[in-house]
Design an enzyme around this catalytic site. Structure first.
Site, PDB file in Angstrom:
ATOM      1  N   ASN A  97      -4.110 -40.795  31.336  1.00 46.69           N
ATOM      2  CA  ASN A  97      -5.460 -40.376  30.935  1.00 46.69           C
ATOM      3  C   ASN A  97      -5.597 -38.908  30.544  1.00 46.69           C
ATOM      4  O   ASN A  97      -6.474 -38.575  29.757  1.00 46.69           O
ATOM      5  CB  ASN A  97      -6.486 -40.784  31.998  1.00 46.69           C
ATOM      6  CG  ASN A  97      -6.221 -40.184  33.345  1.00 46.69           C
ATOM      7  OD1 ASN A  97      -5.122 -39.710  33.628  1.00 46.69           O
ATOM      8  ND2 ASN A  97      -7.215 -40.193  34.206  1.00 46.69           N
ATOM      9  N   GLU A 150      -1.447 -37.328  43.398  1.00 52.51           N
ATOM     10  CA  GLU A 150      -2.872 -37.425  43.061  1.00 52.51           C
ATOM     11  C   GLU A 150      -3.078 -38.873  42.649  1.00 52.51           C
ATOM     12  O   GLU A 150      -2.529 -39.304  41.636  1.00 52.51           O
ATOM     13  CB  GLU A 150      -3.206 -36.554  41.861  1.00 52.51           C
ATOM     14  CG  GLU A 150      -2.849 -35.104  42.013  1.00 52.51           C
ATOM     15  CD  GLU A 150      -3.129 -34.327  40.726  1.00 52.51           C
ATOM     16  OE1 GLU A 150      -3.291 -33.129  40.825  1.00 52.51           O
ATOM     17  OE2 GLU A 150      -3.182 -34.942  39.662  1.00 52.51           O
ATOM     18  N   CYS A 197      -9.918 -40.014  37.164  1.00 54.60           N
ATOM     19  CA  CYS A 197      -9.752 -40.232  38.601  1.00 54.60           C
ATOM     20  C   CYS A 197     -10.996 -39.779  39.345  1.00 54.60           C
ATOM     21  O   CYS A 197     -11.396 -40.389  40.330  1.00 54.60           O
ATOM     22  CB  CYS A 197      -8.529 -39.496  39.120  1.00 54.60           C
ATOM     23  SG  CYS A 197      -8.586 -37.731  38.794  1.00 54.60           S
TER      24      CYS A 197
HETATM   25  P1  NAP Z   1       0.026 -45.774  36.888  1.00 52.59           P
HETATM   26  O1  NAP Z   1       0.073 -47.082  36.225  1.00 52.59           O
HETATM   27  O2  NAP Z   1       0.206 -45.708  38.361  1.00 52.59           O
HETATM   28  O3  NAP Z   1       1.152 -44.888  36.154  1.00 52.59           O
HETATM   29  C1  NAP Z   1       1.342 -43.532  36.472  1.00 52.59           C
HETATM   30  C2  NAP Z   1       2.762 -43.143  36.181  1.00 52.59           C
HETATM   31  O4  NAP Z   1       3.650 -43.808  37.093  1.00 52.59           O
HETATM   32  C3  NAP Z   1       3.250 -43.525  34.779  1.00 52.59           C
HETATM   33  O5  NAP Z   1       4.079 -42.492  34.302  1.00 52.59           O
HETATM   34  C4  NAP Z   1       4.054 -44.785  35.054  1.00 52.59           C
HETATM   35  O6  NAP Z   1       5.014 -45.060  34.069  1.00 52.59           O
HETATM   36  C5  NAP Z   1       4.718 -44.390  36.355  1.00 52.59           C
HETATM   37  N1  NAP Z   1       5.277 -45.505  37.123  1.00 52.59           N
HETATM   38  C6  NAP Z   1       4.959 -46.813  37.072  1.00 52.59           C
HETATM   39  N2  NAP Z   1       5.725 -47.508  37.960  1.00 52.59           N
HETATM   40  C7  NAP Z   1       6.536 -46.605  38.570  1.00 52.59           C
HETATM   41  C8  NAP Z   1       7.552 -46.691  39.573  1.00 52.59           C
HETATM   42  N3  NAP Z   1       7.896 -47.844  40.147  1.00 52.59           N
HETATM   43  N4  NAP Z   1       8.177 -45.573  39.952  1.00 52.59           N
HETATM   44  C9  NAP Z   1       7.849 -44.384  39.394  1.00 52.59           C
HETATM   45  N5  NAP Z   1       6.905 -44.229  38.441  1.00 52.59           N
HETATM   46  C10 NAP Z   1       6.255 -45.329  38.039  1.00 52.59           C
HETATM   47  O7  NAP Z   1      -1.338 -45.006  36.573  1.00 52.59           O
HETATM   48  P2  NAP Z   1      -2.098 -44.849  35.177  1.00 52.59           P
HETATM   49  O8  NAP Z   1      -2.650 -46.171  34.776  1.00 52.59           O
HETATM   50  O9  NAP Z   1      -1.243 -44.100  34.188  1.00 52.59           O
HETATM   51  O10 NAP Z   1      -3.276 -43.874  35.589  1.00 52.59           O
HETATM   52  C11 NAP Z   1      -4.477 -44.349  36.152  1.00 52.59           C
HETATM   53  C12 NAP Z   1      -4.533 -44.102  37.636  1.00 52.59           C
HETATM   54  O11 NAP Z   1      -4.202 -42.754  37.899  1.00 52.59           O
HETATM   55  C13 NAP Z   1      -5.909 -44.314  38.225  1.00 52.59           C
HETATM   56  O12 NAP Z   1      -5.807 -44.985  39.459  1.00 52.59           O
HETATM   57  C14 NAP Z   1      -6.419 -42.907  38.442  1.00 52.59           C
HETATM   58  O13 NAP Z   1      -7.402 -42.793  39.447  1.00 52.59           O
HETATM   59  C15 NAP Z   1      -5.169 -42.187  38.771  1.00 52.59           C
HETATM   60  N6  NAP Z   1      -5.318 -40.776  38.484  1.00 52.59           N
HETATM   61  C16 NAP Z   1      -5.473 -39.934  39.529  1.00 52.59           C
HETATM   62  C17 NAP Z   1      -5.680 -38.585  39.297  1.00 52.59           C
HETATM   63  C18 NAP Z   1      -5.883 -37.647  40.434  1.00 52.59           C
HETATM   64  O14 NAP Z   1      -5.807 -36.452  40.180  1.00 52.59           O
HETATM   65  N7  NAP Z   1      -6.144 -38.081  41.644  1.00 52.59           N
HETATM   66  C19 NAP Z   1      -5.721 -38.096  37.990  1.00 52.59           C
HETATM   67  C20 NAP Z   1      -5.557 -38.997  36.946  1.00 52.59           C
HETATM   68  C21 NAP Z   1      -5.353 -40.333  37.209  1.00 52.59           C
HETATM   69  P3  NAP Z   1       4.729 -46.224  32.969  1.00 52.59           P
HETATM   70  O15 NAP Z   1       3.578 -45.751  32.185  1.00 52.59           O
HETATM   71  O16 NAP Z   1       6.009 -46.274  32.223  1.00 52.59           O
HETATM   72  O17 NAP Z   1       4.450 -47.467  33.736  1.00 52.59           O
END
Ligand code: NAP
Length: 479
Positions: free
Chosen positions: A156, A252, A286
């Site tokens: 995002n 995060e 988030c």
């Molecule tokens: P996501 O699906 O968890 O993916 C995040 C990252 O993790 C991507 O680079 C993904 O790679 C990687 N990943 C996936 N499976 C993995 C594994 N087994 N081992 C290591 N890395 C792995 O999250 P998203 O859909 O990109 O983002 C949305 C989420 O992020 C929401 O829940 C949001 O609340 C949270 N978020 C939190 C914050 C905060 O500051 N608290 C900020 C922004 C977003 P791939 O894309 O290749 O799967």
């Protein structure tokens, strides 16, 4: 001809020997906008070895020399601002103007991080300050880098949240393996093109692309990774925490940020802040406001004000700077639709929305949401806002704290004592009084507790988390 982007390791752009690439499909154009390399484990290992080999010399370089590369990187990013924003817009469906702002904010973040690191100082402790101690002992405490940092970013904020990891890691003398979200990896690649233009020494930054589900475990479990800094969903974060060896983790994760509206709140202000907090970038933040806990006595008025604000939101294409844009993929839209359907089946009132065109979900407002509905607890990451009516401040706090998440909360009241009383009782990393939940300015500490995270971000805290203290004790033989 579409661009096939390469990965970056040992100071070179390379194609994977697997010959496999991943096509990146735009969430709103619905066509491929290019493809990235799907690295093999062997290639991931080579990247890590390259980072490991480069780390000692990088950390021995003076901080001003490292700063030179990072300042130059920020300048390069600004030079390619329009190009990078266009790619970000196409890749993650972010409104063009917001993408421009993200690049500018990132350049500021990099410059600020460098300056903050330059001005950090160490500490010394004299032995005589402990009972029985002696001034013949003098401890010098400095901060040293950890080694090879693994930075994993979400879709995002593909530029800002990546730089928020890379800049503090690099300026403090770590070398980095950067794994962007696959949907976001072209934006990540362009960022690294800007960094490569600074002639950064080979191996200091290595860009690894490929699905997290394929290379994630290998990266996390690798013996040469000294720290994982991760932003993404809670379930991915939990998996990482289970797989990681005995190394520090900074995470995060997801959120379910409540906005608590007291009887005496300025309702017009609250409605504006809530709508901008909940619906910007279709709620794919988030820190989006993900539930409203409003005192019953002012609920009708607040709902009507929120409704008027939501009706003003533009829906459409990121190219037209619409606020409500198609969600990142169809699966995410299905999930949001499931939450809306569940709430309506269980008796919530539909005030607005519940209209869908493929992965475009129109802004949806649900009133009379109860604790039995999934939308009261689950993170939609979409443009839907539940209103939960409460009878007291205590009930609002109880529902707010019953969430498994603890990122941020907003409290709207004109009584400062009340605001602080509520804030002190809320189980979240930070609380906004009379403002929407949001990250930043980037130098503020940013904290998620419970299932919203581990450790602290924000420029200085990020620098601290990517270094450790080292103590050298001088034993002085005073003559
Ligand atoms: P996501 O699906 O968890 O993916 C995040 C990252 O993790 C991507 O680079 C993904 O790679 C990687 N990943 C996936 N499976 C993995 C594994 N087994 N081992 C290591 N890395 C792995 O999250 P998203 O859909 O990109 O983002 C949305 C989420 O992020 C929401 O829940 C949001 O609340 C949270 N978020 C939190 C914050 C905060 O500051 N608290 C900020 C922004 C977003 P791939 O894309 O290749 O799967």
């Amino acid at each position: 001809m579409q661009t096939v982007y390469q990965y970056y390791s040992q100071g070179q752009w390379k194609s994977s020997e697997s010959g496999e690439t991943i096509a990146i499909v735009s969430p709103y154009l619905k066509t491929s906008i290019g493809s990235v390399q799907a690295l093999t484990q062997d290639e991931v290992n080579q990247c890590i070895q390259s980072a490991k080999a480069a780390q000692p010399d990088w950390s021995l370089m003076s901080i001003y020399d490292r700063a030179h590369y990072l300042h130059a990187w920020a300048d390069e990013l600004l030079k390619m601002k329009e190009e990078l924003a266009t790619i970000m817009m196409k890749e993650v469906g972010k409104a063009y103007q917001d993408a421009i702002k993200e690049v500018e904010r990132t350049a500021d973040l990099i410059h600020y991080t460098v300056e903050e690191a330059i001005h950090l100082s160490g500490e010394s402790l004299n032995g005589e300050h402990f009972p029985g101690g002696s001034r013949s002992k003098l401890a010098v405490i400095e901060r040293v880098p950890l080694g090879v940092v693994l930075a994993i970013s979400p879709f995002n904020y593909p530029v800002n949240l990546a730089a928020a990891k890379l800049a503090p890691a690099l300026i403090t003398g770590n070398t980095v393996i950067f794994k962007p979200a696959t949907q976001g990896s072209i934006s990540g690649t362009k960022m690294i093109e800007a960094l490569a233009k600074t002639n950064l020494p080979a191996g200091v930054l290595n860009l690894v692309t490929g699905k997290g589900s394929v290379i994630g475990d290998y990266l996390i479990e690798h013996d040469d990774i000294a720290l994982v800094t991760f932003t993404g969903g809670t379930s991915t974060g939990e998996r990482i925490a289970q797989k990681a060896k005995m190394i520090p983790l900074v995470m995060e994760l997801g959120g379910k940020d409540p906005a608590i509206i007291c009887e005496d709140a300025n309702l017009e202000l609250a409605a504006k802040q809530i709508v901008s907090g909940a619906y910007s970038y279709s709620g794919q933040r988030c820190t989006a406001i993900k539930r409203v806990l409003v005192h019953r006595s002012v609920a009708d008025e607040l709902v009507s004000l929120i409704q008027s604000e939501v009706e003003k939101l533009s829906v459409g294409s990121p190219e037209d700077n619409a606020t409500i844009v198609p969600l990142i993929d169809e699966q995410s839209a299905d999930f949001v639709q499931g939450l809306i359907d569940d709430a309506l089946e269980k008796g919530a009132t539909l005030v607005l929305g519940n209209k869908r065109e493929e992965n475009l979900i129109y802004p949806t407002l649900l009133d009379h949401v109860t604790k039995e509905m999934r939308i009261a607890w689950e993170e939609p990451f979409g443009p839907v806002l539940p209103i939960i009516r409460v009878d007291s401040q205590e009930e609002a706090i109880e529902i707010a704290n019953a969430s498994e998440y603890g990122l941020q909360a907003s409290v709207f009241t004109q009584n400062l004592d009340k605001a602080l009383t509520i804030a002190r009782k809320l189980e979240t990393g930070s609380i906004q009084i009379n403002g929407r939940t949001e990250r930043g300015p980037d130098h503020l500490p940013f904290i998620g507790i419970k299932k919203s995270g581990l450790g602290i971000q924000g420029v200085r805290r990020s620098i601290e988390s990517m270094t450790r203290e080292k103590v050298i004790i001088l034993n002085i033989n005073e003559k």
